[in-house]
Design a protein around this motif. Sequence first.
Motif, short mmCIF file in Angstrom:
data_model
loop_
_atom_site.label_atom_id
_atom_site.label_comp_id
_atom_site.label_asym_id
_atom_site.label_seq_id
_atom_site.Cartn_x
_atom_site.Cartn_y
_atom_site.Cartn_z
N ASP A 133 0.84 -1.20 0.00
CA ASP A 133 0.00 0.00 0.00
C ASP A 133 0.88 1.25 0.00
O ASP A 133 2.07 1.17 0.31
N ARG A 134 0.27 2.39 -0.32
CA ARG A 134 1.05 3.64 -0.29
C ARG A 134 0.24 4.81 0.25
O ARG A 134 -0.98 4.80 0.23
N LEU A 135 1.01 5.79 0.73
CA LEU A 135 0.43 7.08 1.11
C LEU A 135 0.78 8.08 0.02
O LEU A 135 1.92 8.11 -0.44
N TRP A 159 7.33 23.97 -6.31
CA TRP A 159 6.51 24.74 -5.37
C TRP A 159 5.68 23.84 -4.46
O TRP A 159 5.28 24.23 -3.37
N PHE A 160 5.37 22.65 -4.95
CA PHE A 160 4.46 21.76 -4.23
C PHE A 160 4.93 20.33 -4.52
O PHE A 160 5.51 20.07 -5.56
N ALA A 161 4.67 19.43 -3.57
CA ALA A 161 5.12 18.05 -3.79
C ALA A 161 4.05 17.05 -3.36
O ALA A 161 3.34 17.28 -2.37
N ILE A 162 3.96 15.99 -4.10
CA ILE A 162 3.18 14.85 -3.64
C ILE A 162 4.18 13.74 -3.33
O ILE A 162 4.92 13.29 -4.20
N SER A 163 4.23 13.36 -2.05
CA SER A 163 5.14 12.31 -1.63
C SER A 163 4.45 10.97 -1.73
O SER A 163 3.28 10.86 -1.38
N VAL A 164 5.20 10.00 -2.20
CA VAL A 164 4.71 8.63 -2.22
C VAL A 164 5.48 7.89 -1.13
O VAL A 164 6.71 7.89 -1.12
N ALA A 165 4.75 7.34 -0.16
CA ALA A 165 5.41 6.71 0.98
C ALA A 165 4.77 5.37 1.26
O ALA A 165 3.61 5.12 0.89
N SER A 166 5.52 4.49 1.94
CA SER A 166 4.98 3.17 2.29
C SER A 166 5.48 2.79 3.68
O SER A 166 6.38 3.44 4.22
N ALA A 167 4.89 1.74 4.23
CA ALA A 167 5.29 1.30 5.57
C ALA A 167 6.76 0.90 5.53
O ALA A 167 7.18 0.15 4.66
N ALA A 168 7.53 1.42 6.50
CA ALA A 168 8.98 1.16 6.49
C ALA A 168 9.29 -0.27 6.92
O ALA A 168 8.54 -0.84 7.69
#
Length: 313
Positions: A178-180, A304-313
């Motif tokens: 899954d991702r954030l 100017w703006f960012a969308i971060s893609v993150a997942s459970a470490a």
Amino acid sequence: MSAVDVHLAVAAERTLADDVLDGLTRPFKELPPKHFYDARGSQLFELICAQPEYYPTRTETAILRERAAELMDGVDELVELGSGATAKARLLLEGGEATRYVPVDVSETVVRAAADELAGLGVEVHGVVGDIERHLDRLPPPAGRRAVAFLGGTIGNFLPGSRRRFLRSIAGLLAPGDRLLLGADLVKDPALIEAAYDDAAGVTAEFNRNVLAVVNRELDADFDLDAFEHVAFFDRVHEWTEMRLRALTPQHVTIGALGLEVDFAHREELRTEISAKFTRERIAADLAAAGLRLDALVTDPRQWFAISVASAA
Ligand code: AVJ
């Protein structure tokens, strides 16, 4: 097919009463920004997004338009926290192959509208009416690989400690795979930031004062909206914007529902919002502290703006 679960009732009104009681009896008066968004406030926020100075929405939308396929690659279900208007979800859903959309918002009107508006996209909509700070445990069980989106830069409304706590609660929604998708406004020329929070047409000023109208209506208070001026500035030490309301003359306010009398000295300020601006380092550190790993930082050409893609470490 669509369904809407409602997890809010009396509890929502209680938060306003508690927040007003706590916030207006402190030595430095403060109200949390979530109370801006009644029907009028939500409308004013949409108007802010259309102001030439307010770059975040426009910039984030451009990123979503360009990069939706990559952001949604392999995703079966889109959960959107604080969903609001459906424009962004539409871009993500159209760019990927997700078959279910779960909008989560405090406003039942917003969630029902999302269910109606996106019905035509051929995705199942399972709306949840709830407070994202309290009801994340009420989401429907996942339908495949999940993307949890928290867009718009609203993460910037949290002070650093509660920001990390909130990210940790999001981390609890993510299984392996899954991702954030986290939208965050980036640090830039302070003049650009300050203009975005003090537009020439005065829409942000009206949005700011609207919180007083909310307190007047919901808690039987008698704030004189014209007696407060809009203040917005970029705090260069903390790298966040603050909005405040400053009393133009001494004010005596009665909050009937709380049996509370509050005084404002001449020029005394009430803080109504912080909106933190981020660097890649700060995003990565906050994510790490919440048990998340920054996999990608998707940004616009001007950064100017960012969308971060993150997942459970
Ligand atoms: C909706 C929280 C992202 O912080 O920029 C807009 C709200 N406040 N103008 C922001 C807001 C003043 C907005 N967020």
